[in-house]
Design a protein around this motif. Structure first.
Motif, PDB file in Angstrom:
ATOM      1  N   SER A 155       0.827  -1.201   0.000  1.00  0.00           N
ATOM      2  CA  SER A 155       0.000   0.000   0.000  1.00  0.00           C
ATOM      3  C   SER A 155       0.864   1.255   0.000  1.00  0.00           C
ATOM      4  CB  SER A 155      -0.927  -0.003   1.223  1.00  0.00           C
ATOM      5  OG  SER A 155      -1.626   1.213   1.319  1.00  0.00           O
ATOM      6  N   ALA A 167      -3.747   1.954  -3.630  1.00  0.00           N
ATOM      7  CA  ALA A 167      -3.311   2.035  -2.232  1.00  0.00           C
ATOM      8  C   ALA A 167      -4.500   1.980  -1.289  1.00  0.00           C
ATOM      9  CB  ALA A 167      -2.516   3.320  -2.015  1.00  0.00           C
ATOM     10  N   ILE A 170      -5.933  -1.557  -0.985  1.00  0.00           N
ATOM     11  CA  ILE A 170      -5.082  -2.453  -0.196  1.00  0.00           C
ATOM     12  C   ILE A 170      -5.251  -2.171   1.296  1.00  0.00           C
ATOM     13  CG2 ILE A 170      -2.701  -3.109   0.287  1.00  0.00           C
ATOM     14  CD1 ILE A 170      -2.066  -2.459  -2.645  1.00  0.00           C
ATOM     15  N   VAL A 171      -5.292  -0.890   1.665  1.00  0.00           N
ATOM     16  CA  VAL A 171      -5.462  -0.549   3.081  1.00  0.00           C
ATOM     17  C   VAL A 171      -6.823  -1.023   3.583  1.00  0.00           C
ATOM     18  CG1 VAL A 171      -5.785   1.391   4.667  1.00  0.00           C
ATOM     19  CG2 VAL A 171      -3.843   1.361   3.128  1.00  0.00           C
TER      20      VAL A 171
END
Length: 783
Positions: A155, A167, A170-171
């Protein structure tokens, strides 16, 4: 990595055994491929044992150890023995635990390598390792922790690379797995990381003026992660609401000064940025009440106005705004079309020899009296009149005025659907369609330029309804994707034509509706009749066999998403979509020519030989086969089809170059094209066949048999007779390839659900424009 075990005691016999094993292990390691040459996950599974100093810290590569649950006991007894097999041997050995310094299981070696790749930023390579682990060793110690570290690192890398969407995704995955994850004691929380990424993404949306996406993201994150109090959420909510409040105040000022268009535009921007700004919904309702304006995005600007145009969809669309006709095609019927008269009611007698009109009081009050209507009926039959209509002259015998409200037209012979002959404008106003010129339509042109045409309500229109739009503003969008964005953002209320391949995506938007027009459009190619090669029937057949129309329609136009009624056709008239009677002019027994490039090559050769023989007989030089010129309108469907045709014809050795007409132009006005791409809307073939193929038609033909068939259709006295003659015409057109029919489509329009009225079945977009009502769009709330 597991802790090693210290060896304190070693019997001489056992030492010898271990030294032997170590030698074998050394030999196995020497023969093993280098680590860089082959990934560990591509090798057969193995475990690794490191011996103590007494055994020279030899490393043994062994087959996976038979440990319960693939776990190494924390305190094995020094005297316990571990049975092992070397990776490349079948013989078993025993090793005392007291001589084992370290045991590394295969899954832990894989996990360590995955973590190392992630630490180096090689996330794609590490991903394959994690896929392997979850498929083969899902319960391995440390797997979940390593995966979470991988997600965190990847991320951060995506964020630094400017890939904020990636990003953020993914977080959010990491939050779903472990909301309390932190990379270290001083590292930010995941919610803080989420806020940093979201801040950048929201800034990007606002910079692109994609406020709808910005609002949706902000609201979702605040709700899903209880992040309304986070700094990023408070910052953007305040910024967006302040922008909306500024536009609200501008709209109020415009409204007070009676600048209604400017007020409406400011409200649309306000609504787009932050719909729930204080006082916004009330202001939009007031603007809509005082000046209901409908913004329409159009694919082609209307450069002329003709509600009956066969090939100009822009003229058909806007023609309904500026003029009304005595009879108007309103919908397909069981036998031909259904017709409406804006002046009252019309009826054809059972024997087909009389048409009677009953005018309403509103029409007689200022629009047209019975005597004036009778005069118009007679004028259309007089050869010397400017509005002379040959077909009506051949049909009309006499006109009688029963009283001021009832007019009867007597016909010479029974006519099939005689109403279709009277789709004529009864207005006498000159320069209709020019700025300021008021006709008999609900609107007149207020102003026009390259980007926009404004139609304002006609105060003389006798059928105006309360609450109808005060203005129709047509905005030209050369790029169909830009038009879709404008519709989604609320910059326009209606889009006149949606590219077929985009219909599903538009329909998925909950704020929008998509609907088809009731009658199809037939896409055809018309040939220059005096072209040396195109005048030859066999050469035209070669072009037909070389055209893969199924591929163009299904993959190019529909993008692999079938729609009802879209089909390849063999005639320029509406084709059946499931037994509908509206297709009376189409013979279902005549299939379209298949795509057959080999046969096309043969037909081309035959045609060129016939041309050569004819010129040799006339002792004239044989004209060379020069590249053809194909002209087409400036829209996406035409571009896709024509570009594909050029490539397909090149396969059989026929070169062709493209000419794109300016926006709003559908005819080869400069007479430079050998072939022209038409989008034909022949709603009523009884009258439209001659308008297409007759001497004064769009694509006239000198074929005597076709002209005879058209005359016979004009004389048909019943539907059975008309159908038989249309079957004959269809067969003639197909055999002669007078035109090259490509495929049939149904134009779809889209509109915001805040606009009431367009949902009704229609033949043209503005068919019931007087009934359109605008509702405040802000009532739908967030996002």
């Amino acid at each position: 990595m597991l802790a090693g075990f210290v060896i304190r005691w070693l019997c001489p016999g056992m030492l010898a055994v271990l030294i032997g094993i170590a030698a074998l292990a050394g030999s196995a390691l020497a023969q093993a491929p280098a680590p860089l040459a082959q990934r560990i996950i591509d090798r057969p599974p193995f475990d690794r044992i490191t011996l103590d100093k007494q055994n020279e810290n030899k490393v043994l590569i062994v087959r996976p150890l038979p440990l319960p649950g693939r776990r190494v006991s924390e305190k094995p007894k020094p005297s316990d023995k571990l049975r092992i097999q070397m990776l490349d041997e079948a013989q078993e050995y025993e090793v005392l635990w007291q001589h084992i310094e370290k045991v590394e299981l295969f899954e832990q070696l894989v996990l360590a390598e995955a973590a190392g790749l992630a630490a180096q930023g090689k996330f794609d390579e590490a991903y394959e390792y994690f896929v392997f682990m979850f498929a083969s060793y899902p319960n391995a110690i440390g797997l979940k922790e390593a995966q979470q570290s991988y997600l965190y690192l990847s991320s951060g890398a995506a964020f630094r690379a400017g890939k904020h969407d990636e990003a953020l995704a993914i977080v959010e995955e990491l939050l779903a797995q472990n909301p309390t994850y932190r990379a270290g004691p001083t590292a930010p929380t995941l919610l803080q990381v989420l806020g940093n990424i979201a801040d950048r993404r929201l800034a990007g949306y606002v910079q692109q003026e994609d406020y709808r996406s910005a609002r949706a993201l902000l609201v979702r994150l605040a709700r899903q992660y209880n992040a309304a109090g986070e700094p990023f959420a408070q910052k953007w909510q305040m910024q967006l609401s302040q922008q909306a409040a500024q536009l609200r105040d501008e709209a109020r000022a415009h409204l007070a000064a009676k600048r209604f268009v400017e007020a409406r535009d400011a409200c649309a921007r306000m609504e787009l940025i932050w719909p729930t700004v204080e006082g916004g919904s009330e202001l939009v309702a007031e603007v809509a009440r005082r000046y209901p304006l409908v913004a329409v995005g159009v694919e082609h600007p209307a450069l002329e106005f003709d509600a009956r145009s066969l090939v100009n969809p822009a003229a058909r669309r806007a023609g309904r705004l500026v003029e009304r006709r005595l009879l108007e095609f309103s919908a397909p019927g069981p036998e031909g079309g259904k017709y409406q008269c804006p002046l009252g009611t019309v009826e054809q007698s059972v024997d087909g020899r009389e048409i009677s009109f009953s005018l309403t009081a509103a029409a007689r009050g200022g629009e047209l009296s019975g005597y004036e209507l009778a005069e118009r009926l007679l004028a259309w039959s007089r050869p010397g009149d400017a509005d002379f209509q040959p077909a009506w002259a051949r049909a009309l015998a006499s006109v009688a005025v029963a009283d001021v409200q009832r007019v009867i037209a007597n016909l010479k012979t029974p006519r099939v659907l005689a109403e279709s002959l009277l789709q004529l404008s009864y207005q006498l106003a000159a320069n209709v369609g020019q700025p300021g010129a008021k006709g008999n339509g609900p609107f007149f042109v207020l102003s026009t330029d390259d980007a926009q045409t404004r139609f304002t309500a006609n105060d003389r229109y006798f059928l105006a309804q309360p609450g109808q739009p005060a203005e129709i503003s047509e905005h030209h969008y050369p790029d169909p994707q830009r038009a879709l964005v404008a519709l989604a953002r609320g910059e326009i209320d209606v889009l006149d034509r949606v590219f077929p391949g985009d219909i599903a995506a538009v329909a998925a938007n909950s704020e929008l509706a998509v609907a088809p027009l009731a009658m199809p459009t037939t896409h055809v190619l018309a040939f220059a009749e005096h072209h040396p090669q195109l005048s030859n029937r066999q050469f035209r057949r070669a072009l037909a066999y070389a055209s893969n129309r199924e591929l163009i329609l299904n993959q190019g136009v529909l993008k692999g998403k079938p729609l009802p009624g879209f089909r390849v056709v063999s005639a320029p008239f509406p084709a059946p979509t499931g037994g509908d009677a509206a297709a009376y002019a189409y013979d279902q027994q005549i299939p379209p020519r298949p795509y057959d490039p080999r046969l096309a090559v043969a037909m081309k050769a035959i045609g060129l030989n016939e041309i050569k023989a004819m010129h040799d007989k006339q002792m004239k030089p044989v004209p060379p086969l020069a590249p053809l010129t194909l002209g087409h309108p400036a829209d996406e469907t035409s571009r896709i089809a024509c570009r594909a045709l050029v490539k397909q014809w090149k396969v059989i050795g026929i070169e062709c170059k493209l000419v794109e007409f300016p926006p709003g132009i559908f005819l080869d006005e400069q007479q430079i094209c050998d072939i022209v791409y038409y989008q034909i809307s022949a709603h009523e073939p009884l009258v439209d066949a001659a308008r297409l193929l007759g001497p004064q038609g769009i694509a006239p033909t000198s074929n005597g048999f076709v002209q005879l068939a058209l005359r016979q259709i004009d004389k048909a006295t019943n539907w059975q007779d008309a159908r038989v003659r249309f079957q004959q015409l269809h067969r003639l057109l197909h055999e002669d390839v007078t035109l090259l029919p490509l495929f049939q489509t149904f134009d779809h329009y889209a509109y915001r659900k805040s606009l009431q009225g367009p949902a009704a079945e229609r033949v043209t977009l503005y068919q019931n424009v007087e009934a359109w009502q605008i509702s405040p769009r802000l009532a739908r709330g967030m996002p």
